[in-house]
Design an enzyme around this catalytic site. Sequence first.
Site, PDB file in Angstrom:
ATOM      1  N   SER A 288     -30.877-105.710  16.423  1.00  0.00           N
ATOM      2  CA  SER A 288     -32.286-104.923  16.971  1.00  0.00           C
ATOM      3  C   SER A 288     -33.092-104.463  15.524  1.00  0.00           C
ATOM      4  O   SER A 288     -34.258-104.680  15.638  1.00  0.00           O
ATOM      5  CB  SER A 288     -31.718-104.093  17.801  1.00  0.00           C
TER       6      SER A 288
ATOM      7  N   THR B  65     -34.587-100.418  17.582  1.00  0.00           N
ATOM      8  CA  THR B  65     -35.899-100.869  18.166  1.00  0.00           C
ATOM      9  C   THR B  65     -37.126-100.035  17.977  1.00  0.00           C
ATOM     10  O   THR B  65     -38.206-100.526  17.162  1.00  0.00           O
ATOM     11  CB  THR B  65     -35.670-101.403  19.630  1.00  0.00           C
TER      12      THR B  65
ATOM     13  N   GLU C 169     -39.714 -99.907  25.442  1.00  0.00           N
ATOM     14  CA  GLU C 169     -38.417-100.670  25.181  1.00  0.00           C
ATOM     15  C   GLU C 169     -37.384-100.181  26.410  1.00  0.00           C
ATOM     16  O   GLU C 169     -37.261 -99.117  26.699  1.00  0.00           O
ATOM     17  CB  GLU C 169     -37.767-100.116  24.021  1.00  0.00           C
TER      18      GLU C 169
ATOM     19  N   HIS D  76     -23.444-105.911  25.510  1.00  0.00           N
ATOM     20  CA  HIS D  76     -22.307-105.807  24.524  1.00  0.00           C
ATOM     21  C   HIS D  76     -21.102-105.342  25.476  1.00  0.00           C
ATOM     22  O   HIS D  76     -20.058-105.758  25.144  1.00  0.00           O
ATOM     23  CB  HIS D  76     -22.829-104.623  23.537  1.00  0.00           C
TER      24      HIS D  76
ATOM     25  N   HIS E 255     -33.774-110.340  20.993  1.00  0.00           N
ATOM     26  CA  HIS E 255     -32.504-111.391  20.910  1.00  0.00           C
ATOM     27  C   HIS E 255     -32.027-111.174  22.268  1.00  0.00           C
ATOM     28  O   HIS E 255     -32.249-110.502  23.096  1.00  0.00           O
ATOM     29  CB  HIS E 255     -31.695-110.787  19.668  1.00  0.00           C
TER      30      HIS E 255
END
Length: 598
Positions: free
Chosen positions: A330, A383, A488, A497, A536
């Site tokens: 990130s 980010t 974000e 994850h 991503h």
Amino acid sequence: MPFNMKASLYILFTCFIFTVNAQINSKIIHSHNDYNQKVPFWNAYANGANSIEVDIILKDNNLYVAHDSHKINLKKTIESLYLIPLERALYMNFKSSEAILYLLIDIKSEGIITLNKLIEVLKKYPKIINSKSIKLVISGNRPEIKNYSNYPKYIYFDHQEIQNSISKSSLKKVAMISTGFKQFSNWNGKGRLTHIDKQKVEKIIKLAKKLKKPFRFWATPDSKTAWKAFSELGVDIINTDKPAKCFNYLNELPQKIAEIKSFSKVYTPTFKINSSKKTVKNIILLIGDGNGLSQISSTALVNNGELTLTQLKEIGLIKTQSADDFTTDSAAAGTALATGKKTNNRAIGVNPKGKPIKNIIEILFEQGFNTGIITTDEITGATPAAFYAHQKDRSQKNKIATDLINSNLNLFVGGGSVTFENLAIETKFQLIKSTNDLKKANHKVGFFISKKKPTPVQNGRDNILAEVTKESLAFFKQKQKPFFLLVEAAQIDSFGHYNDTNGVITEGIDFDKAITEAIKFADKDGETLVIITADHETGGFSIPQGNIKNHLIEGSFTTNDHTATMVPIFAYGPQSHLFTGVYENTEVFFKILKSISK
Ligand code: MG
Ligand code: ZN
């Protein structure tokens, strides 16, 4: 097997109807012809199979393990491959669980003589025959059903004459009911059973279940789809040549299934200003961290097939590779979006040599813009940090925090106040306590929504991302200057994850609510460009099965890390057409600058 709370919520997939099935974690995994495994017995035993099948042949007064007499290997006897290891496993107390282990002994030679020999051999293994958790189940060539009760208490039978009646005393000696699958269906384990086959299969299962014993099909297709389908049909004993894979798949299935109860109310944009050549005044950039195409698809599919995001017409794909890696993190991806330059993974707003690069917020500040950042991460997360900080490594939290204090941002909202405890952030930012305070905030305002990382939606975070987005837009609108706002949705990545489907989708729905506020604002404002993308993809997420009507998704992950796949980018408002096509993530920065150039 460990009891899993989610098991009780596990939702059963059938062709069209979903019903609750609390049984998924109590499925018995049956290691079919286990002696063909590279490591017989132990592989199945160690990996959660609670039923193990062995074929035996009596020859020269020995019980060999083999399918037929030509294939006998003198070293492979029921003792060497099964009874000695099992006695040892019991002696060592490897499994403290109360779950029954079925050793299914399929007699291939003459039934009664072979069984008598087996009973003689078993006397050498008192731990096995006295164990309450072991059932020795005779299959293949068995004695007549009426004679079952003549055998020792540790001998049970595999009952295959489902259609016939059976006496109570014989039924007591039955450990499981089995029948071949092929007589009902030729299904190959891909897609779904046909309706006709499904009816036949359901009928035989219903009949077998009347005897109240675990039920097994043999000669079944052996795939994830099949294991799941048989579980849902009520088959208790799942036949497989891949016991470890089958156990892991069925055991993890409850966590893979998301049933969504809270939705994003889809807003249909007016499209009045969409794609117009008018110069852009304000920019809202929304980044879903880890929000790849399958994440977006699953979120849309559970949300009655649509999101506000999926209303948009200008769509592109961006490539995310970093300067030093095929697969970005990130930090590098955020830096690429914020500065138009590729850098190394872990780097925040600096080039591969560690030299600071001016970011879009600094550039726009010089052009008279107000700027802000909202995140569901800590505000020092990679980010958001890529848009205000310049540090060689994303882990340098204190330095990143100092960069935030010294930044020219007018507004920030996020978690992680704990990092700022000994830093004089109040000297630069008015810290507010609630979303409502934004209405009367001055020109530099900060709002910590949590001490550390904000609570995930599925653990009770309310609608704060959308609310803060809405109020921040009102805050900027009041100021009458052009503005750049970054929003974000950070935790889509976190749950990628963790390989947590429900987490990915609930954060995705939350993100769409914030997107809705941005699009509504753009429609009213007429001079605002909204860009939605991801840094991503996370998790190598895919969605093999689901049900739109019942808001259900089965997610599957190939990794607990990021992947290198391209990610979608959507744009709405004037100049939105600039964002169509396939290009590098660094181009986003230049397209934004182009959109505001007069
Ligand atoms: Mg992030
Ligand atoms: Zn990540």
